[in-house]
Design a protein around this motif. Sequence first.
Motif, PDB file in Angstrom:
ATOM      1  N   ALA A   1      50.355  70.623  49.212  1.00 59.88           N
ATOM      2  CA  ALA A   1      50.788  70.886  50.591  1.00 59.88           C
ATOM      3  C   ALA A   1      49.672  71.531  51.393  1.00 59.88           C
ATOM      4  N   GLU A   2      48.996  72.493  50.811  1.00 57.23           N
ATOM      5  CA  GLU A   2      47.927  73.188  51.535  1.00 57.23           C
ATOM      6  C   GLU A   2      46.739  72.268  51.787  1.00 57.23           C
ATOM      7  N   ALA A   3      46.394  71.444  50.810  1.00 58.83           N
ATOM      8  CA  ALA A   3      45.244  70.551  50.983  1.00 58.83           C
ATOM      9  C   ALA A   3      45.511  69.487  52.030  1.00 58.83           C
ATOM     10  N   ARG A   4      46.743  68.951  52.039  1.00 62.91           N
ATOM     11  CA  ARG A   4      47.076  67.871  52.962  1.00 62.91           C
ATOM     12  C   ARG A   4      47.388  68.370  54.370  1.00 62.91           C
ATOM     13  N   LEU A   5      48.084  69.503  54.439  1.00 57.33           N
ATOM     14  CA  LEU A   5      48.703  69.891  55.709  1.00 57.33           C
ATOM     15  C   LEU A   5      48.310  71.277  56.193  1.00 57.33           C
ATOM     16  N   GLY A   6      47.416  71.948  55.491  1.00 54.75           N
ATOM     17  CA  GLY A   6      47.031  73.295  55.894  1.00 54.75           C
ATOM     18  C   GLY A   6      46.286  73.299  57.224  1.00 54.75           C
ATOM     19  N   ASP A   7      45.917  74.490  57.660  1.00 51.45           N
ATOM     20  CA  ASP A   7      45.251  74.625  58.958  1.00 51.45           C
ATOM     21  C   ASP A   7      43.968  73.806  59.022  1.00 51.45           C
ATOM     22  N   THR A   8      43.272  73.667  57.886  1.00 51.24           N
ATOM     23  CA  THR A   8      42.112  72.782  57.809  1.00 51.24           C
ATOM     24  C   THR A   8      42.253  71.912  56.572  1.00 51.24           C
TER      25      THR A   8
ATOM     26  N   ASP B 225      38.286  70.288  48.306  1.00 47.01           N
ATOM     27  CA  ASP B 225      37.889  71.024  47.103  1.00 47.01           C
ATOM     28  C   ASP B 225      38.296  72.476  47.292  1.00 47.01           C
ATOM     29  N   MET B 226      39.429  72.830  46.716  1.00 43.20           N
ATOM     30  CA  MET B 226      40.002  74.152  46.976  1.00 43.20           C
ATOM     31  C   MET B 226      40.902  74.566  45.823  1.00 43.20           C
ATOM     32  N   VAL B 227      41.218  75.844  45.784  1.00 47.92           N
ATOM     33  CA  VAL B 227      42.234  76.336  44.862  1.00 47.92           C
ATOM     34  C   VAL B 227      43.229  77.173  45.646  1.00 47.92           C
TER      35      VAL B 227
ATOM     36  N   GLY C  70      36.107  84.600  38.504  1.00 47.58           N
ATOM     37  CA  GLY C  70      36.001  83.827  37.275  1.00 47.58           C
ATOM     38  C   GLY C  70      36.158  82.336  37.512  1.00 47.58           C
ATOM     39  N   ILE C  71      37.159  81.968  38.280  1.00 43.65           N
ATOM     40  CA  ILE C  71      37.372  80.537  38.523  1.00 43.65           C
ATOM     41  C   ILE C  71      36.304  79.980  39.456  1.00 43.65           C
ATOM     42  N   ASN C  72      35.786  80.816  40.367  1.00 41.34           N
ATOM     43  CA  ASN C  72      34.698  80.372  41.236  1.00 41.34           C
ATOM     44  C   ASN C  72      33.417  80.101  40.448  1.00 41.34           C
ATOM     45  N   ALA C  73      33.256  80.763  39.322  1.00 39.88           N
ATOM     46  CA  ALA C  73      32.069  80.524  38.498  1.00 39.88           C
ATOM     47  C   ALA C  73      32.109  79.140  37.849  1.00 39.88           C
ATOM     48  N   ILE C  74      33.302  78.600  37.673  1.00 50.57           N
ATOM     49  CA  ILE C  74      33.454  77.285  37.029  1.00 50.57           C
ATOM     50  C   ILE C  74      33.397  76.167  38.056  1.00 50.57           C
ATOM     51  N   PHE C  75      34.120  76.330  39.158  1.00 49.56           N
ATOM     52  CA  PHE C  75      34.196  75.309  40.192  1.00 49.56           C
ATOM     53  C   PHE C  75      33.438  75.760  41.432  1.00 49.56           C
ATOM     54  N   GLU C  76      33.173  74.815  42.303  1.00 51.37           N
ATOM     55  CA  GLU C  76      32.623  75.132  43.613  1.00 51.37           C
ATOM     56  C   GLU C  76      33.660  74.735  44.666  1.00 51.37           C
ATOM     57  N   PHE C  77      34.297  75.739  45.243  1.00 50.53           N
ATOM     58  CA  PHE C  77      35.381  75.503  46.187  1.00 50.53           C
ATOM     59  C   PHE C  77      34.919  75.711  47.622  1.00 50.53           C
ATOM     60  N   GLU C  78      35.568  74.989  48.532  1.00 51.88           N
ATOM     61  CA  GLU C  78      35.374  75.250  49.956  1.00 51.88           C
ATOM     62  C   GLU C  78      36.108  76.510  50.378  1.00 51.88           C
ATOM     63  N   VAL C  79      37.251  76.777  49.732  1.00 52.04           N
ATOM     64  CA  VAL C  79      38.082  77.903  50.134  1.00 52.04           C
ATOM     65  C   VAL C  79      39.004  78.275  48.979  1.00 52.04           C
TER      66      VAL C  79
ATOM     67  N   VAL D  92      29.847  82.518  48.534  1.00 54.01           N
ATOM     68  CA  VAL D  92      31.170  83.007  48.132  1.00 54.01           C
ATOM     69  C   VAL D  92      32.198  82.329  49.033  1.00 54.01           C
ATOM     70  N   PRO D  93      33.127  81.547  48.472  1.00 56.82           N
ATOM     71  CA  PRO D  93      34.107  80.886  49.341  1.00 56.82           C
ATOM     72  C   PRO D  93      35.041  81.908  49.983  1.00 56.82           C
ATOM     73  N   PRO D  94      35.475  81.645  51.203  1.00 62.15           N
ATOM     74  CA  PRO D  94      36.400  82.580  51.848  1.00 62.15           C
ATOM     75  C   PRO D  94      37.729  82.638  51.096  1.00 62.15           C
ATOM     76  N   VAL D  95      38.334  83.821  51.089  1.00 65.51           N
ATOM     77  CA  VAL D  95      39.660  84.039  50.497  1.00 65.51           C
ATOM     78  C   VAL D  95      40.616  84.264  51.655  1.00 65.51           C
ATOM     79  N   LEU D  96      41.535  83.312  51.857  1.00 64.27           N
ATOM     80  CA  LEU D  96      42.369  83.298  53.055  1.00 64.27           C
ATOM     81  C   LEU D  96      43.841  83.167  52.688  1.00 64.27           C
ATOM     82  N   PRO D  97      44.729  83.649  53.547  1.00 62.66           N
ATOM     83  CA  PRO D  97      46.163  83.415  53.298  1.00 62.66           C
ATOM     84  C   PRO D  97      46.493  81.937  53.469  1.00 62.66           C
ATOM     85  N   ALA D  98      47.367  81.439  52.619  1.00 66.39           N
ATOM     86  CA  ALA D  98      47.779  80.040  52.709  1.00 66.39           C
ATOM     87  C   ALA D  98      48.565  79.809  53.995  1.00 66.39           C
ATOM     88  N   THR D  99      48.503  78.594  54.507  1.00 67.88           N
ATOM     89  CA  THR D  99      49.219  78.240  55.726  1.00 67.88           C
ATOM     90  C   THR D  99      50.729  78.371  55.542  1.00 67.88           C
ATOM     91  N   TYR D 100      51.221  77.854  54.410  1.00 65.39           N
ATOM     92  CA  TYR D 100      52.661  77.767  54.206  1.00 65.39           C
ATOM     93  C   TYR D 100      53.226  78.930  53.391  1.00 65.39           C
TER      94      TYR D 100
END
Length: 320
Positions: free
Chosen positions: A120-127, A131-133, A251-260, A295-303
């Motif tokens: 839901a967040e990937a498809r319909l979020g504010d942006t 590549d996100m978690v 820890g998870i950011n060390a494994i993956f490269e996320f946009e957010v 460092v990817p931004p840490v933001l509140p989810a849209t939904y």
Amino acid sequence: MTNGRRAIGLDIGGTKVAGAIVGEDGTVHAELRRNTPDTSDAGTMNDLLCDMVDELRADPAGAGVAAIGVGAAGIVQWPAGRIRWAPNNEYENWDVRGVLETATGLPTVVDNDGNVAGLAEARLGDTRNDDMVLLTVGTGVGAGIVLGGRIYRGPHGLGAEVGHMNVNPDGPLCGCGNYGCLESVASGTALTRMGRSAAAHDPDGAIAGLARADGGEVTGLHVTTAALAGDATARSLFQRLGRALGIGIAGINAIFEFEVVLIGGGLVDAGELLLEPARRAAREFHYGPPEVRPVPPVLPATYKGDAGKIGAGLLALEET
């Protein structure tokens, strides 16, 4: 999207089951909520889900519902739709897909609750983020990892259990049976545990007082209410919880490269009380110089807490 297809989305959590009629654009046309029964075995949950589906289909918005999607806490076998086990519920080896398809005649898909919320967040979020978690911080800590625009599930559909990565082997017992999982130190359950300990040490404090006024034991909601009102003890608990969450994020950011990194679930309603210490710890434990590896931004989810039921409905429409 113009054809107006709709699905029922069900989100099964440790304390509540949320249901909605969801359109292809994510619009919620009707919704309801039930408490997760204390006896959350498969039989009890079958009755609850079927009743919720019946009630939603009887709603005027339910005419022509095309499919059912379910997001559930625990280890979900994809695409079979069988929940093998869950740390905070009693159901085990539960054939959710088969039960609902037989009872309703509607095609049904079942996935992990973090996965559907992440969709839901990937498809319909504010942006749009390919590549996100999403970390859902509620009774436990769920996760939805989206890579290249698709849910990452692993070869057997059992991956992305970020809540059970170990952040402190000497930490508290987790519902899964291990010690020191991220979920055991950075969830609503953890906040309740810390709040009860704080109230026991300070029976005249704000946290204990709120619980007495409600006539029951301390809950995470009491801690949150006290913290939002400025209570120093409650705010210190959020500092501890947010720091633990930020260590997990690093820890998870060390494994993956996320946009957010998005934070959802019930506890995100606490806002910066949770997010600020999480961001600080995520930066502190980040791998590599930030100018080399951002460092990817840490933001509140849209939904926020609605992402599960919306994502479950979207998944049903995409897969059927």
